[in-house]
Design a protein around this motif. Structure first.
Motif: not given
Length: 499
Positions: A184-198
């Motif tokens: 879940t930590g890597n999923v949350v990290l990926t979603v967070g970076l995605g919200l910043m970029l796209n």
């Protein structure tokens, strides 16, 4: 009376027996050899009295200028600091301080990203030892425990063997985070970076699926060494197959937007930034090796993207779906998710999330301000510059983690390697002769972040006289028990000295 020749004939050589002749010759040679040996001994005693001294008169062996336990501690401590993400200059400064605390003044260090050389010198000569460093990065909880141990050594001076044993316990500590929290930590990290970029609603499902897939690959690579070696290529290929194989379901018609957030946990942002800092401060060997390693990892990721596209064959034309913007607040939420996800997947120590978010939001504000004033490069510079003083201020508070723990996640948000991967992927997949400017921009972005970290480090302290540090102590009062001896130094600077 006639003489009797018998008695004289016994001594005549013609009448001597053959065996007696050989015996006399042997005795003559033996005597000559002894005389020659005696003459040689007397000559050797004149020109070199110690050369033929009896064994019982040899001086007893001298003690080494530094104890073997202290030498072992310094070697292992240097390797642990390398694995914590410190620059080689910073590692040398900490080791120098520890050696001085143990009153070992004739110790010199040569630190590389792959190992630590320790040289001991005194009037009798010099000796050298080394220890190789593993390329794996320590977890955040291990980094926090490492700096707590350094503070304890600096203040209490325990026996070196005891400190080495404590260090080995830290490095051998098991993973405290359960598997489900890593996922879940890597999923949350990926979603967070995605919200910043796209920040579009159509890509959220893709971020979740790809973040889960990449973390599963990372966990499998931890168990199989061969898979670990090929992880960048494999992760790039899997992410490409899923993104471009299901472009509408996962990416909303924009599969290329999923690539960077999905492999964010594999981007060598800290490696490239530290390499640029070391090159700028004169550590050419360490800086060149880190930079080449980082760019090689980016090339492997881009090669994995190319492999995935080759496996898919000709791609059908996909029309991007009209995604709904999630609002101005999505980057702010993205920073929160990046901090939360990174603290989980990197096993941050308890009660460190709040301090980590303070540094992340400060770097984010600096990055946004610079972007509005002068573009992305100025934003990268200000983001790196602001993160260092804020990390220094955070660690002064009680129960706050060491500076390195709250500073490292800033690299994940600034993403110095993200543009490099997108540029290399564009060159590989699109055959665009004008795509070289993307790589140039990526390199300049890394240099801007590195320069910002160096300037921020200079604001906190310098080799001559503290500047911002003195101002902070004037405001907050002199250092108390909450101030750390080593954790209070700013990260990333090659000219730092332990506080």
């Amino acid at each position: 009376m006639e003489a009797r020749p018998t008695s004289l004939s016994r001594h005549h050589p013609q009448h001597r027996p053959a065996t007696r002749g050989r015996g006399a010759l042997s005795r003559s040679l033996y005597g000559a050899t002894r005389k020659a040996a005696g003459s040689m001994d007397r000559w050797l005693r004149r020109v070199g009295p110690g050369a033929v001294a009896p064994a019982e008169q040899a001086p007893p062996p001298e003690e080494p200028p530094i104890s073997a336990d202290l030498l072992d501690l310094l070697r292992h401590m240097g390797v642990a600091l390398i694995r914590s993400g410190e620059t080689t200059g910073r590692v040398k400064d900490i080791l120098d301080e520890l050696a001085r605390r143990y009153e070992a003044t004739e110790v010199h260090f040569f630190v590389l990203p792959t190992g630590v050389f320790v040289r001991v010198q005194d009037s009798r000569g010099s000796a050298m030892d080394l220890l190789e460093a593993d390329s794996d990065t320590l977890r955040l909880d291990q980094i926090a425990a490492l700096y707590e141990l350094i503070d304890r050594i600096t203040s209490e001076l325990p026996p070196p063997a005891e400190a080495t044993a404590a260090l080995e316990d830290i490095l051998a500590s098991p993973q405290p985070t359960p598997v489900w929290r890593l996922l879940t930590g890597n999923v949350v990290l990926t979603v967070g970076l995605g919200l910043m970029l796209n920040p579009t609603s159509t890509a959220l499902l893709g971020y979740i699926v790809l973040g889960l897939a990449v973390q599963l690959l990372i966990m499998a690579a931890d168990r199989f060494r061969l898979l670990y070696t090929s992880l960048p290529v494999l992760a790039g290929a899997v992410v490409t197959l899923l993104s471009f194989g299901f472009p509408n379901a996962l990416g909303g018609g924009n599969p290329s937007q999923l690539l960077i957030p999905s492999v964010s946990s594999l981007l060598p942002g800290a490696m490239l930034t530290n390499g640029s800092i070391e090159l700028a401060t004169g550590s050419m060997i360490a800086g060149a090796s880190r930079t080449i390693y980082g760019f090689n990892k980016l090339v492997l990721l881009a090669f994995g993207v190319l492999v995935g596209l080759q496996l898919l064959g000709p791609l059908p034309t996909v029309s991007p779906q009209a995604g709904h913007g999630l609002g101005w607040w999505t980057p702010i939420l993205g920073v929160l998710l990046i901090g939360l996800g990174h603290s989980r997947r990197a096993s941050a120590p308890p009660r460190s999330l709040g301090w980590l978010l303070i540094v992340l939001y400060a770097a984010f504000c600096g990055q946004q301000l610079g972007t509005q004033l002068g573009g992305g490069l100025l934003g990268s510079f200000l983001g790196g510059m602001v993160a260092v003083p804020v990390a220094y201020l955070v660690q002064r508070f009680k129960d706050a983690p060491p500076t390195q723990v709250v500073f490292l996640p800033a690299f994940w948000m600034l993403v110095p390697g993200g543009m490099s991967l997108s540029g290399i992927s564009a060159l590989v997949t699109e055959n665009d002769p004008n795509g070289l400017h993307i790589l140039v921009t990526a390199v300049l972005t890394v240099l801007a972040i590195a320069l910002g970290v160096l300037v921020g480090s200079g604001l906190v302290t310098s080799t001559r006289e503290p500047r911002l540090q003195g101002m902070v102590e004037d405001w907050l009062g002199p250092g108390t028990e909450t101030q750390r001896t080593t954790g209070s130094s700013e990260p990333g600077s090659a000219s730092q000295s332990s506080q």
